[in-house]
Design an enzyme around this catalytic site. Structure first.
Site, PDB file in Angstrom:
ATOM      1  N   CYS A 150     -10.690   9.914  -5.235  1.00  0.00           N
ATOM      2  CA  CYS A 150     -11.886  10.843  -5.985  1.00  0.00           C
ATOM      3  C   CYS A 150     -11.582  11.168  -7.344  1.00  0.00           C
ATOM      4  CB  CYS A 150     -12.582  11.758  -5.090  1.00  0.00           C
ATOM      5  SG  CYS A 150     -13.375  11.107  -3.926  1.00  0.00           S
TER       6      CYS A 150
ATOM      7  N   ARG B 122      -8.620   6.442  -8.826  1.00  0.00           N
ATOM      8  CA  ARG B 122      -8.480   7.346  -7.672  1.00  0.00           C
ATOM      9  C   ARG B 122      -9.800   6.957  -6.715  1.00  0.00           C
ATOM     10  NH1 ARG B 122      -6.184  12.168  -9.186  1.00  0.00           N
ATOM     11  NH2 ARG B 122      -7.223  13.292  -7.549  1.00  0.00           N
TER      12      ARG B 122
ATOM     13  N   TRP C 274     -14.244   7.736  -3.401  1.00  0.00           N
ATOM     14  CA  TRP C 274     -13.412   7.054  -2.537  1.00  0.00           C
ATOM     15  C   TRP C 274     -13.934   7.422  -1.189  1.00  0.00           C
ATOM     16  CZ3 TRP C 274     -10.181   7.745   1.561  1.00  0.00           C
ATOM     17  CH2 TRP C 274      -9.692   6.588   2.222  1.00  0.00           C
TER      18      TRP C 274
ATOM     19  N   ASN D  61     -14.012  16.844  -4.654  1.00  0.00           N
ATOM     20  CA  ASN D  61     -12.818  15.945  -4.405  1.00  0.00           C
ATOM     21  C   ASN D  61     -12.127  16.477  -3.328  1.00  0.00           C
ATOM     22  OD1 ASN D  61     -10.541  14.205  -4.225  1.00  0.00           O
ATOM     23  ND2 ASN D  61      -9.522  15.063  -5.854  1.00  0.00           N
ATOM     24  N   GLY D  62     -12.145  16.106  -1.968  1.00  0.00           N
ATOM     25  CA  GLY D  62     -11.230  16.687  -0.920  1.00  0.00           C
ATOM     26  C   GLY D  62     -12.452  16.491   0.387  1.00  0.00           C
TER      27      GLY D  62
ATOM     28  N   GLU E 256       7.747  -4.050   2.707  1.00  0.00           N
ATOM     29  CA  GLU E 256       7.196  -3.718   1.441  1.00  0.00           C
ATOM     30  C   GLU E 256       6.501  -5.146   1.182  1.00  0.00           C
ATOM     31  OE1 GLU E 256       6.049  -1.429  -0.103  1.00  0.00           O
ATOM     32  OE2 GLU E 256       5.816  -2.023  -2.128  1.00  0.00           O
TER      33      GLU E 256
ATOM     34  N   LYS F  34       2.436  -5.474   0.251  1.00  0.00           N
ATOM     35  CA  LYS F  34       1.758  -5.778  -0.911  1.00  0.00           C
ATOM     36  C   LYS F  34       0.736  -7.032  -0.458  1.00  0.00           C
ATOM     37  CE  LYS F  34       3.034  -3.219  -2.466  1.00  0.00           C
ATOM     38  NZ  LYS F  34       2.703  -1.969  -2.847  1.00  0.00           N
TER      39      LYS F  34
ATOM     40  N   GLU G  26      -2.357  -5.917   1.188  1.00  0.00           N
ATOM     41  CA  GLU G  26      -3.139  -4.852   0.399  1.00  0.00           C
ATOM     42  C   GLU G  26      -4.006  -5.550  -0.725  1.00  0.00           C
ATOM     43  OE1 GLU G  26      -0.900  -0.756  -0.754  1.00  0.00           O
ATOM     44  OE2 GLU G  26      -0.144  -2.404  -1.485  1.00  0.00           O
TER      45      GLU G  26
ATOM     46  N   HIS H  20      12.132 -12.019  19.605  1.00  0.00           N
ATOM     47  CA  HIS H  20      11.623 -11.083  20.727  1.00  0.00           C
ATOM     48  C   HIS H  20      10.083 -10.758  20.550  1.00  0.00           C
ATOM     49  CE1 HIS H  20      15.632  -9.772  21.603  1.00  0.00           C
ATOM     50  NE2 HIS H  20      15.864  -9.635  20.332  1.00  0.00           N
TER      51      HIS H  20
ATOM     52  N   LYS I 179      -5.469   4.690  -5.153  1.00  0.00           N
ATOM     53  CA  LYS I 179      -3.900   4.770  -5.597  1.00  0.00           C
ATOM     54  C   LYS I 179      -3.133   6.233  -4.734  1.00  0.00           C
ATOM     55  CE  LYS I 179      -0.691   3.944  -8.306  1.00  0.00           C
ATOM     56  NZ  LYS I 179       0.283   2.658  -7.870  1.00  0.00           N
TER      57      LYS I 179
HETATM   58  C1  G6P Z   1      -1.528   5.084  -1.140  1.00  0.00           C
HETATM   59  C2  G6P Z   1      -1.214   3.947  -2.018  1.00  0.00           C
HETATM   60  C3  G6P Z   1       0.235   3.393  -1.655  1.00  0.00           C
HETATM   61  C4  G6P Z   1       1.113   4.281  -1.774  1.00  0.00           C
HETATM   62  C5  G6P Z   1       0.794   5.633  -0.897  1.00  0.00           C
HETATM   63  C6  G6P Z   1       1.737   6.695  -1.031  1.00  0.00           C
HETATM   64  O1  G6P Z   1      -1.696   4.421   0.247  1.00  0.00           O
HETATM   65  O2  G6P Z   1      -2.249   2.886  -1.823  1.00  0.00           O
HETATM   66  O3  G6P Z   1       0.522   2.405  -2.531  1.00  0.00           O
HETATM   67  O4  G6P Z   1       2.608   3.685  -1.650  1.00  0.00           O
HETATM   68  O5  G6P Z   1      -0.599   5.905  -1.189  1.00  0.00           O
HETATM   69  O6  G6P Z   1       1.564   7.179  -2.496  1.00  0.00           O
HETATM   70  P1  G6P Z   1       2.393   8.159  -3.393  1.00  0.00           P
HETATM   71  O7  G6P Z   1       1.629   8.315  -4.548  1.00  0.00           O
HETATM   72  O8  G6P Z   1       2.612   9.235  -2.355  1.00  0.00           O
HETATM   73  O9  G6P Z   1       3.724   7.685  -3.629  1.00  0.00           O
END
Ligand code: G6P
Length: 648
Positions: free
Chosen positions: A33, A58, A106, A132-133, A521, A525, A528, A544, A643
């Site tokens: 947000c 955000r 968001w 925001n919160g 990772e 990606k 996501e 397994h 983000k």
């Molecule tokens: C969100 C983002 C991820 C990120 C995670 C941690 O879930 O979508 O891409 O890795 O937050 O964010 P940070 O800012 O704490 O690294």
């Protein structure tokens, strides 16, 4: 607060200015947000829309804007969907008015609808608020207000706060409208539990804004004859570089040419005006079609920025002065806990391998959201690192506070200078990777990995790592940027591979040892940004259970460099091929052992085993990027994500 900020190393790059002192903070990105509010002499709407655009990372499921017109009426416009929808709704009809608040959302409470978008009126429609919160006790407050005849227009927790402030405002006696509004905000915030960054405006108090924060970031931008409130400095740096990073429980009153920061309870606030260093260019897309691609391509430079000025040839070690620990204190550490969320947690998993292999210190990874509610037994010589690109992720912040409460030294590995995690930790190291705007983290992962390598090197050289091993790591670190450039040259070929598998229902990612976290990772990606099912596994775990998923339709991506476990990976690849599963393999240049076996092979330059993940993760980032683009997904703003997550 100054003492809690870390020393920033001397670096020269287009993102960061040389020789930052502690009062200078570099704009970066945090999220979930976005709030931007303006009071000044100009028309507020263009400032707000521009700020919202910069804050869209955000949250981007709905947005809204409220401007107090010159006739003293609040013009409220809001709608579901991207900011573009709001722009169209406003069209050419923006009201003249030089005070306004706005928000990009968001969703947490209530779907992404027009009504649930912010700002929210109070009952009288004379007061508006953006939030925001999360207001945790909103249901009880809402029930109370409804029993008194209040009608709510949304399902959000936030609207309760606007009504509550309205009630206190209307019942306040004496004082100017501005004083009454401030008193009403103070009283209301006493009633709520949860987190907030808010901006409030009232028709009776024109050209006057009130903001407050607890748990959600809020900054004040101080301009000439105009002032701003925003979730992040990136929203205001086009207009001013003077900013105040508010602390929890701060309350701010703003007019065009005045500002006052106090504590919410009326106490004296400890704040300072910081000079924000920001290169607008760093946040621009340039010639790239997407931020994610731009950020993938920035990795040669961002990795270099992470180690620049931090390597000591003389000592064959690393220098991390921002940790603010003496050599003896570092030597006394006998356990390390690495905490993070999402990609940062994957970097932490890589860090566990690095620190244990290079420094021989027992290291554990804790998912931040689990750690904060788990009573992890920790020895007094345990050192905790919180890893976060944004420095604002609420779970990571919660973990930091929990560890500090128990008396542990907590250090941060953070990108956003001046962010809450940076300020609240006892020291740390900045990633210096510049703004990361694409929601899927890319360059922050390789920067985190680089910092963790430096940490392992530093701790290792204080223990039993030899000079020659230290020198070897330094040499290989320095060689990485050029090797990254070599990997990036293969983007078009990786695109061809992505297109070949465009109808795949999902993908498996497999790797082991240093590359187990790379596999996790890579899978993250893919899911996501492409919305296909993808999961990462330690290669040998195939047999397994995961192998049951293998079929002609489901590709397996193996991270299999020519390292000490290559032969083991080879056996796993054989097992997949024996079941007709397509295989995409990432391996080391010059290794032809996979040519006959894998369907597609991507080569990365040779480096030492522990640094290979930095090179191997890049093809995985590119694979998911090209796959996502080809499937028509919104790469930079994938559905349902933000983000950084500043709500629990
Ligand atoms: C969100 C983002 C991820 C990120 C995670 C941690 O879930 O979508 O891409 O890795 O937050 O964010 P940070 O800012 O704490 O690294």
């Amino acid at each position: 607060m100054l003492s809690a900020l870390w020393k920033t190393d001397l670096i020269k790059s287009k993102y960061f200015v040389t020789g930052l002192d502690n009062s200078k903070k570099t704009a970066s990105i945090a999220g979930m947000c976005g709030i931007i509010a303006y009071v000044g002499k100009e028309k507020a709407t263009p400032y707000l829309l521009d700020g919202l655009q910069r804050l869209e990372y955000r949250g981007y499921d709905s947005s809204g804007i409220a401007v107090l017109s010159d006739e003293g009426v609040i013009d409220l416009q809001k709608c579901a969907g991207r900011l573009q929808n709001l722009r169209q709704q406003i069209g050419e009809q923006a009201v003249a008015g030089s005070c306004g608040i706005s928000h990009t959302r968001w969703a947490t409470h209530g779907e992404a609808t027009d009504n649930n978008a912010h700002p929210h009126f109070d009952q009288s429609e004379k007061l508006v608020l953006v939030h925001n919160g999360v207001i945790e006790n909103y249901q009880k407050l809402r029930d109370d207000l409804e029993s008194k005849g209040h009608q709510f227009r949304s399902q959000t927790d936030s609207e309760v706060l606007s009504h509550l402030i309205g009630v206190f405002y209307d019942s306040a006696d004496g004082g100017s409208s501005e004083e009454r509004l401030v008193a009403a905000v103070r009283e209301s915030l006493k009633q709520v539990s949860g987190t907030y960054g808010i901006a409030v405006m009232h028709v009776d108090a024109p050209d006057f804004l009130v903001g407050a924060r607890l748990g959600s970031p809020l900054i004040v931008g101080l301009g000439k004859g105009e002032n701003f409130l925003a979730s992040d400095v990136s929203a205001v740096v086009a207009h001013t570089t003077d900013a105040i990073y508010l602390n929890d429980y701060d309350l701010v009153c703003l007019k065009g040419d005045e500002f006052k920061v106090e504590r919410i309870d009326g106490g004296v606030a400890d704040f300072q005006v910081s000079q924000v260093e920001f290169s607008a260019e760093a946040a621009e897309l340039g010639d790239y079609p997407h931020y994610m691609l731009k950020e993938i391509f920035e990795q040669a430079e961002s990795v270099e920025n992470a180690f620049r000025g931090r390597l000591s040839d003389e000592e064959a070690s690393a220098k991390l002065g921002g940790l603010q620990m003496s050599p003896q204190e570092l030597r006394d550490v006998d356990r390390i806990v690495l905490v993070g969320c999402g990609t940062a947690c994957h970097a932490a998993m890589a860090g566990e391998h690095l620190i244990e292999a290079l420094a021989r210190i027992p290291t554990e990874v804790e998912i931040a959201s689990e750690f904060r509610y788990r009573n992890v037994p920790m020895d007094k010589n345990t050192l905790v690192f919180v890893i976060s690109q944004s420095g604002e992720t609420i779970d990571s912040l919660g973990a930091l506070r929990e560890a500090k409460r128990k008396g542990f030294r907590v250090l941060g590995l953070v990108n956003a200078v001046g962010s809450t995690i940076a300020r609240e930790s006892d020291g740390g190291a900045y990633m210096h990777c510049g703004p990361e705007i694409g929601v899927a983290a890319t360059k922050s992962f390789t920067s985190q990995f680089t910092l963790l390598t430096l940490l392992a090197l530093l701790l290792g050289r204080m223990r039993d790592m030899s000079v020659s091993d230290g020198q070897e790591i330094i040499k290989e670190l320095r060689a990485l940027p050029d090797k990254i450039r070599e990997v990036l040259k293969q983007s078009d070929r990786i695109k061809e591979i992505a297109l070949k598998y465009i109808d795949a229902p999902g993908m498996l990612y497999l790797g082991r040892q240093f590359n187990y976290s790379t596999a996790l990772e890579g899978a993250l990606k893919m899911k996501e940004i492409s919305y296909i099912f993808a999961s990462g596994h330690a290669s040998a775990e195939l047999k397994h259970g995961v192998i049951a998923l293998v079929s002609e339709e489901l590709p397996s991506v193996f991270v299999a460099p020519k390292d000490s476990v290559f032969k083991k990976n080879l056996s796993s690849i054989e097992e997949v091929k024996a079941r007709k599963g397509p295989v995409i393999a990432i391996t080391t240049e010059g290794n032809d052992e996979l040519d006959r076996l894998a369907d597609d092979v991507i080569y990365v330059p040779e480096t030492i085993e522990c640094l290979n993940p930095i090179l191997s993760v890049i093809p995985l980032q590119l694979l998911s990027y090209h796959f996502s683009v080809a499937r028509g997904c919104d790469v930079d703003k994938p559905r349902n994500l933000a983000k950084s997550v500043t709500v629990e």
